[in-house]
Motif scaffolding. Structure first.
Motif, PDB file in Angstrom:
ATOM      1  N   HIS A 165      35.044  37.100  60.903  1.00 21.67           N
ATOM      2  CA  HIS A 165      35.594  36.032  60.069  1.00 21.67           C
ATOM      3  C   HIS A 165      36.814  36.502  59.288  1.00 21.67           C
ATOM      4  O   HIS A 165      37.473  35.704  58.636  1.00 21.67           O
ATOM      5  N   SER A 166      37.076  37.824  59.327  1.00 21.36           N
ATOM      6  CA  SER A 166      38.206  38.406  58.614  1.00 21.36           C
ATOM      7  C   SER A 166      38.451  39.798  59.182  1.00 21.36           C
ATOM      8  O   SER A 166      37.692  40.277  60.019  1.00 21.36           O
ATOM      9  N   TRP A 222      47.344  35.629  57.465  1.00 16.31           N
ATOM     10  CA  TRP A 222      46.356  34.805  58.159  1.00 16.31           C
ATOM     11  C   TRP A 222      46.595  34.881  59.652  1.00 16.31           C
ATOM     12  O   TRP A 222      47.731  34.818  60.116  1.00 16.31           O
ATOM     13  N   TYR A 223      45.510  35.059  60.367  1.00 16.29           N
ATOM     14  CA  TYR A 223      45.576  35.061  61.825  1.00 16.29           C
ATOM     15  C   TYR A 223      44.489  34.108  62.315  1.00 16.29           C
ATOM     16  O   TYR A 223      43.299  34.370  62.112  1.00 16.29           O
ATOM     17  N   LYS A 224      44.904  33.004  62.900  1.00 15.87           N
ATOM     18  CA  LYS A 224      43.968  31.991  63.404  1.00 15.87           C
ATOM     19  C   LYS A 224      42.929  31.612  62.341  1.00 15.87           C
ATOM     20  O   LYS A 224      41.723  31.637  62.584  1.00 15.87           O
ATOM     21  N   ASN A 225      43.411  31.319  61.150  1.00 18.16           N
ATOM     22  CA  ASN A 225      42.585  30.910  60.011  1.00 18.16           C
ATOM     23  C   ASN A 225      41.615  31.981  59.524  1.00 18.16           C
ATOM     24  O   ASN A 225      40.613  31.677  58.884  1.00 18.16           O
ATOM     25  N   LYS A 226      41.906  33.238  59.824  1.00 22.39           N
ATOM     26  CA  LYS A 226      41.087  34.346  59.349  1.00 22.39           C
ATOM     27  C   LYS A 226      41.952  35.244  58.463  1.00 22.39           C
ATOM     28  O   LYS A 226      43.049  35.632  58.868  1.00 22.39           O
ATOM     29  N   ASN A 235      32.972  30.374  54.468  1.00 25.84           N
ATOM     30  CA  ASN A 235      33.179  28.955  54.746  1.00 25.84           C
ATOM     31  C   ASN A 235      34.198  28.310  53.813  1.00 25.84           C
ATOM     32  O   ASN A 235      34.523  27.153  53.979  1.00 25.84           O
ATOM     33  N   THR A 291      38.007  27.960  52.037  1.00 26.48           N
ATOM     34  CA  THR A 291      39.392  28.268  52.357  1.00 26.48           C
ATOM     35  C   THR A 291      39.843  29.298  51.343  1.00 26.48           C
ATOM     36  O   THR A 291      39.538  29.202  50.154  1.00 26.48           O
ATOM     37  N   HIS A 292      40.551  30.300  51.808  1.00 23.15           N
ATOM     38  CA  HIS A 292      40.973  31.400  50.950  1.00 23.15           C
ATOM     39  C   HIS A 292      42.374  31.151  50.416  1.00 23.15           C
ATOM     40  O   HIS A 292      43.263  30.774  51.156  1.00 23.15           O
TER      41      HIS A 292
END
Length: 135
Positions: A29-30, A57-61, A90, A92-93
């Motif tokens: 996830h990261s 961010w890479y593909k929302n990770k 879960n 958003t960062h």
């Protein structure tokens, strides 16, 4: 996903691309990429990583890039970052929020390191005083 690279120069883009490929695996996830022993050269300019602590961010990770970090405090920093990221999987960062937390962690760990060094010095003084009493 945590990867550690040991380079004497800036980490090449191909290594960063390999890291992203690992992060792309569904179970992650990261990611954290640590570049050690590179004399603060950091990462390839093409990666657009500008500071010793950066998040991209890479593909929302979220991917955290660390370089030039004191190795004595590295392990606790990675554990705390992993814990922080996994607890927010879960959510958003907010990049600025994560960076601020990481910088705060580093400052606190540096403070703890100073306290430990001070305690070692005091312990050494106490041992010398006790020896002077005994001998």
């Amino acid at each position: 996903c945590v990867e550690v690279k040991n380079y004497k120069c800036a980490l090449p883009q191909k290594e960063i691309d390999k890291f992203y490929k690992s992060v792309d695996i569904d179970e992650y996830h990261s990611g954290i990429l640590l570049c050690i022993d590179n004399n603060l050269s950091g990462f390839a300019k093409s990666a657009n990583i500008k500071t010793p602590i950066d998040i991209q961010w890479y593909k929302n990770k979220p991917c955290i890039f660390l370089s030039g970090i004191d190795l004595d405090i590295l392990y606790p920093i990675i554990l705390i970052i992993e814990s922080m990221l996994s607890s927010n999987e879960n959510d958003t960062h907010d990049v600025n929020e994560l960076l601020a937390k990481i910088e705060s962690i580093i400052e606190k760990v540096e403070d703890m390191k100073k306290l430990i060094e001070d305690q070692k010095k005091l312990t050494s003084k106490m041992e010398k005083l006790l020896l002077s009493i005994i001998l």
